[in-house]
Design a protein around this motif. Structure first.
Motif, PDB file in Angstrom:
ATOM      1  N   MET A 126      23.490  48.382 -37.554  1.00  0.00           N
ATOM      2  CA  MET A 126      22.976  47.737 -36.354  1.00  0.00           C
ATOM      3  C   MET A 126      22.372  46.346 -36.595  1.00  0.00           C
ATOM      4  SD  MET A 126      23.639  49.478 -33.572  1.00  0.00           S
ATOM      5  CE  MET A 126      25.255  49.652 -34.352  1.00  0.00           C
ATOM      6  N   PRO A 127      21.583  46.133 -37.657  1.00  0.00           N
ATOM      7  CA  PRO A 127      21.082  44.774 -37.902  1.00  0.00           C
ATOM      8  C   PRO A 127      22.208  43.777 -38.158  1.00  0.00           C
ATOM      9  CG  PRO A 127      19.758  46.358 -39.104  1.00  0.00           C
ATOM     10  CD  PRO A 127      20.956  47.105 -38.572  1.00  0.00           C
ATOM     11  N   ALA A 128      23.293  44.228 -38.809  1.00  0.00           N
ATOM     12  CA  ALA A 128      24.422  43.333 -39.068  1.00  0.00           C
ATOM     13  C   ALA A 128      25.103  42.936 -37.758  1.00  0.00           C
ATOM     14  CB  ALA A 128      25.427  44.012 -40.005  1.00  0.00           C
ATOM     15  N   PHE A 129      25.330  43.906 -36.877  1.00  0.00           N
ATOM     16  CA  PHE A 129      25.903  43.598 -35.568  1.00  0.00           C
ATOM     17  C   PHE A 129      25.001  42.631 -34.796  1.00  0.00           C
ATOM     18  CE2 PHE A 129      28.328  47.893 -35.268  1.00  0.00           C
ATOM     19  CZ  PHE A 129      29.441  47.325 -35.865  1.00  0.00           C
ATOM     20  N   SER A 130      23.707  42.913 -34.822  1.00  0.00           N
ATOM     21  CA  SER A 130      22.747  42.086 -34.083  1.00  0.00           C
ATOM     22  C   SER A 130      22.739  40.651 -34.588  1.00  0.00           C
ATOM     23  CB  SER A 130      21.344  42.692 -34.203  1.00  0.00           C
ATOM     24  OG  SER A 130      20.380  41.848 -33.606  1.00  0.00           O
ATOM     25  N   TRP A 131      22.685  40.480 -35.897  1.00  0.00           N
ATOM     26  CA  TRP A 131      22.636  39.132 -36.481  1.00  0.00           C
ATOM     27  C   TRP A 131      23.878  38.325 -36.120  1.00  0.00           C
ATOM     28  CZ3 TRP A 131      25.934  36.795 -40.043  1.00  0.00           C
ATOM     29  CH2 TRP A 131      25.498  35.559 -40.540  1.00  0.00           C
ATOM     30  N   PHE A 132      25.047  38.945 -36.200  1.00  0.00           N
ATOM     31  CA  PHE A 132      26.297  38.233 -35.932  1.00  0.00           C
ATOM     32  C   PHE A 132      26.382  37.829 -34.464  1.00  0.00           C
ATOM     33  CE2 PHE A 132      31.167  38.311 -36.237  1.00  0.00           C
ATOM     34  CZ  PHE A 132      31.187  37.043 -36.784  1.00  0.00           C
ATOM     35  N   GLU A 133      25.998  38.746 -33.557  1.00  0.00           N
ATOM     36  CA  GLU A 133      26.064  38.432 -32.132  1.00  0.00           C
ATOM     37  C   GLU A 133      25.016  37.390 -31.752  1.00  0.00           C
ATOM     38  OE1 GLU A 133      26.356  40.605 -27.770  1.00  0.00           O
ATOM     39  OE2 GLU A 133      25.533  41.724 -29.461  1.00  0.00           O
ATOM     40  N   ARG A 134      23.824  37.508 -32.324  1.00  0.00           N
ATOM     41  CA  ARG A 134      22.758  36.555 -32.011  1.00  0.00           C
ATOM     42  C   ARG A 134      23.141  35.147 -32.466  1.00  0.00           C
ATOM     43  NH1 ARG A 134      17.275  37.252 -30.955  1.00  0.00           N
ATOM     44  NH2 ARG A 134      15.969  35.462 -31.438  1.00  0.00           N
ATOM     45  N   ARG A 135      23.686  35.020 -33.677  1.00  0.00           N
ATOM     46  CA  ARG A 135      24.095  33.713 -34.200  1.00  0.00           C
ATOM     47  C   ARG A 135      25.187  33.107 -33.331  1.00  0.00           C
ATOM     48  NH1 ARG A 135      26.511  32.640 -40.320  1.00  0.00           N
ATOM     49  NH2 ARG A 135      26.863  30.395 -40.065  1.00  0.00           N
ATOM     50  N   SER A 142      24.699  31.347 -24.925  1.00  0.00           N
ATOM     51  CA  SER A 142      24.786  32.476 -24.006  1.00  0.00           C
ATOM     52  C   SER A 142      23.522  33.309 -24.073  1.00  0.00           C
ATOM     53  CB  SER A 142      25.995  33.357 -24.350  1.00  0.00           C
ATOM     54  OG  SER A 142      25.950  34.554 -23.602  1.00  0.00           O
ATOM     55  N   ALA A 143      22.745  33.293 -22.989  1.00  0.00           N
ATOM     56  CA  ALA A 143      21.511  34.079 -22.943  1.00  0.00           C
ATOM     57  C   ALA A 143      21.801  35.570 -22.968  1.00  0.00           C
ATOM     58  CB  ALA A 143      20.714  33.717 -21.688  1.00  0.00           C
ATOM     59  N   SER A 144      22.865  36.011 -22.298  1.00  0.00           N
ATOM     60  CA  SER A 144      23.147  37.442 -22.257  1.00  0.00           C
ATOM     61  C   SER A 144      23.570  37.971 -23.624  1.00  0.00           C
ATOM     62  CB  SER A 144      24.235  37.750 -21.220  1.00  0.00           C
ATOM     63  OG  SER A 144      25.448  37.117 -21.551  1.00  0.00           O
ATOM     64  N   ALA A 145      24.343  37.182 -24.386  1.00  0.00           N
ATOM     65  CA  ALA A 145      24.743  37.619 -25.723  1.00  0.00           C
ATOM     66  C   ALA A 145      23.526  37.729 -26.635  1.00  0.00           C
ATOM     67  CB  ALA A 145      25.765  36.651 -26.312  1.00  0.00           C
ATOM     68  N   VAL A 146      22.604  36.762 -26.534  1.00  0.00           N
ATOM     69  CA  VAL A 146      21.379  36.817 -27.330  1.00  0.00           C
ATOM     70  C   VAL A 146      20.533  38.010 -26.915  1.00  0.00           C
ATOM     71  CG1 VAL A 146      19.242  35.612 -27.909  1.00  0.00           C
ATOM     72  CG2 VAL A 146      21.374  34.340 -27.774  1.00  0.00           C
ATOM     73  N   ALA A 147      20.415  38.264 -25.613  1.00  0.00           N
ATOM     74  CA  ALA A 147      19.654  39.414 -25.131  1.00  0.00           C
ATOM     75  C   ALA A 147      20.264  40.718 -25.623  1.00  0.00           C
ATOM     76  CB  ALA A 147      19.588  39.402 -23.608  1.00  0.00           C
ATOM     77  N   ASP A 148      21.592  40.819 -25.585  1.00  0.00           N
ATOM     78  CA  ASP A 148      22.253  42.025 -26.061  1.00  0.00           C
ATOM     79  C   ASP A 148      22.024  42.207 -27.559  1.00  0.00           C
ATOM     80  OD1 ASP A 148      24.155  44.290 -25.569  1.00  0.00           O
ATOM     81  OD2 ASP A 148      25.344  43.189 -27.033  1.00  0.00           O
ATOM     82  N   SER A 149      22.014  41.098 -28.322  1.00  0.00           N
ATOM     83  CA  SER A 149      21.762  41.199 -29.759  1.00  0.00           C
ATOM     84  C   SER A 149      20.353  41.707 -30.032  1.00  0.00           C
ATOM     85  CB  SER A 149      21.966  39.840 -30.441  1.00  0.00           C
ATOM     86  OG  SER A 149      20.898  38.949 -30.186  1.00  0.00           O
ATOM     87  N   LYS A 150      19.404  41.340 -29.168  1.00  0.00           N
ATOM     88  CA  LYS A 150      18.033  41.833 -29.328  1.00  0.00           C
ATOM     89  C   LYS A 150      17.972  43.331 -29.078  1.00  0.00           C
ATOM     90  CE  LYS A 150      15.401  37.641 -28.244  1.00  0.00           C
ATOM     91  NZ  LYS A 150      14.353  37.062 -27.367  1.00  0.00           N
ATOM     92  N   GLN A 151      18.724  43.800 -28.088  1.00  0.00           N
ATOM     93  CA  GLN A 151      18.725  45.232 -27.831  1.00  0.00           C
ATOM     94  C   GLN A 151      19.341  45.978 -29.007  1.00  0.00           C
ATOM     95  OE1 GLN A 151      18.988  46.826 -24.056  1.00  0.00           O
ATOM     96  NE2 GLN A 151      20.309  48.512 -24.577  1.00  0.00           N
ATOM     97  N   THR A 152      20.395  45.422 -29.596  1.00  0.00           N
ATOM     98  CA  THR A 152      20.998  46.041 -30.767  1.00  0.00           C
ATOM     99  C   THR A 152      19.991  46.131 -31.903  1.00  0.00           C
ATOM    100  OG1 THR A 152      23.181  45.173 -30.148  1.00  0.00           O
ATOM    101  CG2 THR A 152      22.906  45.897 -32.418  1.00  0.00           C
TER     102      THR A 152
END
Length: 220
Positions: A126-135, A142-152
Motif C-alpha cells: 500500500m505505501p508503494a501504491f500511494s507514493w507512486f500515485e501521489r507523485r 490532480s487533486a483527486s489523485a493526490v487525495a486517493d493516494s492519501k487514502q491508500t
C-alpha cells in the motif's frame, strides 16, 4: 504552481494514473474477499473491518478511474473529490464502529495466520501504491489523485494496526490493541476527508484545476 505539461507528457501521466488505479482496485478486491472470509472464520472484528475498509478503498479508486476515463479529466475533478471525501468518512465510520464494538466487549477473535499474512503484504504494497500515485498526481496537478493516494496511505496505516493487533492478540492476548490504533486512524481519516471535501488535497485549489480561476487560493 504546477509546471506546464506538454500534451504527450499529460497523456503519459493520465495513462499512469489509470494503471495505478486499476492495480489498486484489483488488489483491494482480492484483499476484501480474503479479509472478510478470514475474519468470519476467526470471528475477528478487526479483519472484518479491514475487509470492509478495502471495499471503501475500491470506491475511492473507482472515483479516480471514472474521472480519468473521460476526455477531459479536470472537468470531473470536483465530483471525484466529493466521492473520495465521502469514502474517507465511510472508512472512519466503519473503523470507529468496529473498534468500539471490540472495546466494549465484542467476542474475542481466534488466531488467524491468513489475516496476519494478508496484513503484512498490505503493509508493504500500500505505501508503494500511494507514493507512486501521489507523485504522479502532483506532477499532473490532480487533486483527486493526490487525495486517493492519501487514502491508500491511510489504508497502509490501518494494515499496520491490524497486523499489530492480530499479533498482539495471538502472542500476548491483547485483544484491545488494534481497536485503539484503529480509533486514531479513524480520526486521521476524518481530517483527510474534510480536506478532500474542501479541495485541499493538492498544492493548487480545485477551482484552478477545473478551470474556475476566480475562486480559492493556493493551499499548503
Amino acid at each position: 504552481m504546477t509546471p506546464t505539461l506538454t500534451p504527450d507528457r499529460r497523456r503519459v501521466l493520465q495513462r499512469r494514473i489509470r494503471l495505478i488505479v486499476a492495480a489498486t482496485i484489483t488488489y483491494n478486491v482480492i484483499e476484501a474477499v480474503i479479509a472478510l472470509a478470514a475474519g468470519r472464520a476467526a470471528s475477528s472484528a478487526a479483519l472484518i473491518g479491514f475487509g470492509l475498509d478495502s471495499l471503501v478503498e475500491v470506491l475511492s479508486a473507482a472515483a479516480v478511474a471514472w474521472q480519468f476515463a473521460g476526455p477531459d479529466p479536470h472537468r470531473r475533478e470536483r465530483v471525484a473529490l466529493k466521492v473520495i471525501a465521502v469514502s474517507f468518512f465511510g472508512l472512519a465510520a466503519v473503523v470507529t464502529v468496529d473498534a468500539l464494538r471490540s472495546l466494549l466487549g465484542g467476542a474475542a477473535a481466534d488466531h488467524s495466520p491468513v489475516g496476519i499474512a494478508l496484513a503484512a503484504v498490505s503493509v508493504v504494497l500500500m505505501p508503494a501504491f500511494s507514493w507512486f500515485e501521489r507523485r504522479t498526481g502532483h506532477e499532473l496537478g490532480s487533486a483527486s489523485a493526490v487525495a486517493d493516494s492519501k487514502q491508500t496511505l491511510i489504508c497502509s496505516y490501518l494494515s499496520a494496526a491490524v497486523l499489530l493487533g492480530l499479533l498482539a492478540n495471538s502472542l500476548l492476548g491483547w485483544a484491545w490493541a488494534d481497536s485503539v490504533a484503529a480509533l486514531v486512524i479513524a480520526a486521521f481519516a476524518v481530517r483527510e476527508g474534510l480536506e478532500a471535501w474542501r479541495g485541499e488535497a493538492c498544492a493548487q485549489p480545485v477551482s484552478a484545476l477545473v478551470g474556475d480561476r476566480n475562486g480559492g487560493s493556493d493551499c499548503c
